[in-house]
Design a protein around this motif. Structure first.
Motif, PDB file in Angstrom:
ATOM      1  N   THR A 183      -1.922  -0.695 -10.197  1.00 36.14           N
ATOM      2  CA  THR A 183      -3.015  -0.213  -9.270  1.00 36.14           C
ATOM      3  C   THR A 183      -4.544   0.341  -9.690  1.00 36.14           C
ATOM      4  N   PHE A 184      -5.841  -0.027  -8.950  1.00 38.13           N
ATOM      5  CA  PHE A 184      -7.196  -0.172  -9.150  1.00 38.13           C
ATOM      6  C   PHE A 184      -7.523   0.975  -8.876  1.00 38.13           C
ATOM      7  N   PHE A 185      -8.079   2.118  -9.869  1.00 33.74           N
ATOM      8  CA  PHE A 185      -8.773   2.894  -9.442  1.00 33.74           C
ATOM      9  C   PHE A 185     -10.143   2.618  -9.672  1.00 33.74           C
ATOM     10  N   THR A 186     -10.624   2.064 -10.768  1.00 35.16           N
ATOM     11  CA  THR A 186     -12.024   1.728 -10.902  1.00 35.16           C
ATOM     12  C   THR A 186     -10.884   0.495 -11.563  1.00 35.16           C
ATOM     13  N   SER A 187     -12.600  -0.654 -12.129  1.00 29.89           N
ATOM     14  CA  SER A 187     -12.403  -2.094 -12.837  1.00 29.89           C
ATOM     15  C   SER A 187     -12.020  -0.986 -14.756  1.00 29.89           C
ATOM     16  N   ARG A 188     -12.127   0.220 -14.848  1.00 27.95           N
ATOM     17  CA  ARG A 188     -11.805   0.432 -16.271  1.00 27.95           C
ATOM     18  C   ARG A 188     -10.749   1.566 -15.582  1.00 27.95           C
ATOM     19  N   ASP A 189     -10.000   1.616 -14.871  1.00 25.45           N
ATOM     20  CA  ASP A 189      -8.977   3.290 -14.887  1.00 25.45           C
ATOM     21  C   ASP A 189      -8.112   1.948 -13.503  1.00 25.45           C
ATOM     22  N   ASP A 248      -3.754   0.480  -3.011  1.00 26.70           N
ATOM     23  CA  ASP A 248      -3.082  -0.303  -3.045  1.00 26.70           C
ATOM     24  C   ASP A 248      -1.798  -0.831  -4.494  1.00 26.70           C
ATOM     25  N   VAL A 249      -1.362  -1.634  -4.480  1.00 29.63           N
ATOM     26  CA  VAL A 249      -0.345  -1.973  -6.010  1.00 29.63           C
ATOM     27  C   VAL A 249       0.405  -3.636  -5.773  1.00 29.63           C
ATOM     28  N   PHE A 250      -0.334  -3.848  -7.170  1.00 28.91           N
ATOM     29  CA  PHE A 250      -0.205  -5.333  -7.522  1.00 28.91           C
ATOM     30  C   PHE A 250       1.434  -4.981  -7.914  1.00 28.91           C
ATOM     31  N   HIS A 307       6.621   3.320 -10.204  1.00 30.98           N
ATOM     32  CA  HIS A 307       4.674   3.251  -9.892  1.00 30.98           C
ATOM     33  C   HIS A 307       4.820   3.883  -9.089  1.00 30.98           C
ATOM     34  N   GLN A 308       5.603   4.430  -8.206  1.00 26.78           N
ATOM     35  CA  GLN A 308       5.440   5.392  -6.275  1.00 26.78           C
ATOM     36  C   GLN A 308       6.129   6.148  -6.688  1.00 26.78           C
ATOM     37  N   ARG A 365       0.644  -1.551  -0.153  1.00 24.43           N
ATOM     38  CA  ARG A 365       0.319  -0.280  -0.189  1.00 24.43           C
ATOM     39  C   ARG A 365       0.539   1.139   0.020  1.00 24.43           C
ATOM     40  N   VAL A 366       0.392   2.303  -0.899  1.00 25.94           N
ATOM     41  CA  VAL A 366       0.783   3.614  -0.178  1.00 25.94           C
ATOM     42  C   VAL A 366      -0.222   4.481  -0.858  1.00 25.94           C
ATOM     43  N   HIS A 367       0.155   5.423   0.456  1.00 24.10           N
ATOM     44  CA  HIS A 367      -0.061   6.187   1.236  1.00 24.10           C
ATOM     45  C   HIS A 367       0.012   7.703   0.499  1.00 24.10           C
ATOM     46  N   PHE A 368      -1.013   8.192  -0.162  1.00 31.25           N
ATOM     47  CA  PHE A 368      -0.575   9.870  -0.500  1.00 31.25           C
ATOM     48  C   PHE A 368      -1.934  10.820  -0.622  1.00 31.25           C
ATOM     49  N   SER A 369      -2.088  11.821  -0.281  1.00 33.65           N
ATOM     50  CA  SER A 369      -2.930  12.601  -0.248  1.00 33.65           C
ATOM     51  C   SER A 369      -4.209  12.191   0.690  1.00 33.65           C
ATOM     52  N   GLY A 370      -3.873  11.360   1.735  1.00 28.60           N
ATOM     53  CA  GLY A 370      -4.467  11.327   3.128  1.00 28.60           C
ATOM     54  C   GLY A 370      -5.405   9.735   2.877  1.00 28.60           C
ATOM     55  N   HIS A 371      -5.068   9.247   1.402  1.00 25.31           N
ATOM     56  CA  HIS A 371      -5.738   8.229   0.973  1.00 25.31           C
ATOM     57  C   HIS A 371      -4.194   7.089   1.006  1.00 25.31           C
ATOM     58  N   ASP A 372      -5.110   5.688   0.972  1.00 24.14           N
ATOM     59  CA  ASP A 372      -3.950   4.370   0.690  1.00 24.14           C
ATOM     60  C   ASP A 372      -4.219   3.965  -0.477  1.00 24.14           C
TER      61      ASP A 372
END
Length: 78
Positions: free
Chosen positions: A35-41, A20-22, A57-58, A11-18
């Motif tokens: 990193t999946f923001f949504t299934s299409r993003d 997931d990085v695979f 990626h980081q 997990r990468v923490h940025f701007s108050g959110h975590d």
């Protein structure tokens, strides 16, 4: 059947959110970090090694998050 094998996650923490990085390895030995923001993003970074893909990626993740925030704000205002 996917030709990618999950070899690392974190997990990468940025701007108050975590986020997931695979990281996956491919049959040719290269690696992909996703990193999946949504299934299409999904943002994807590639590299020869796991460390190279993860480091790239980081560095790109904050840019991807910020650009999505700017787009979201733009759409809200228009």
């Amino acid at each position: 059947m996917s030709e990618e094998t999950l070899v690392h996650s974190c997990r990468v923490h940025f701007s108050g959110h975590d986020y997931d990085v695979f990281v996956y390895s491919r049959p040719d030995g290269s690696h992909l970090a996703k990193t999946f923001f949504t299934s299409r993003d999904v943002i994807i970074s590639d590299g020869i090694t796991l460390d190279e893909a993860l480091t790239k990626h980081q560095h790109l993740l904050p840019l991807a998050v910020t650009s999505r925030d700017i787009l979201r704000q733009f759409r809200k205002e228009n």
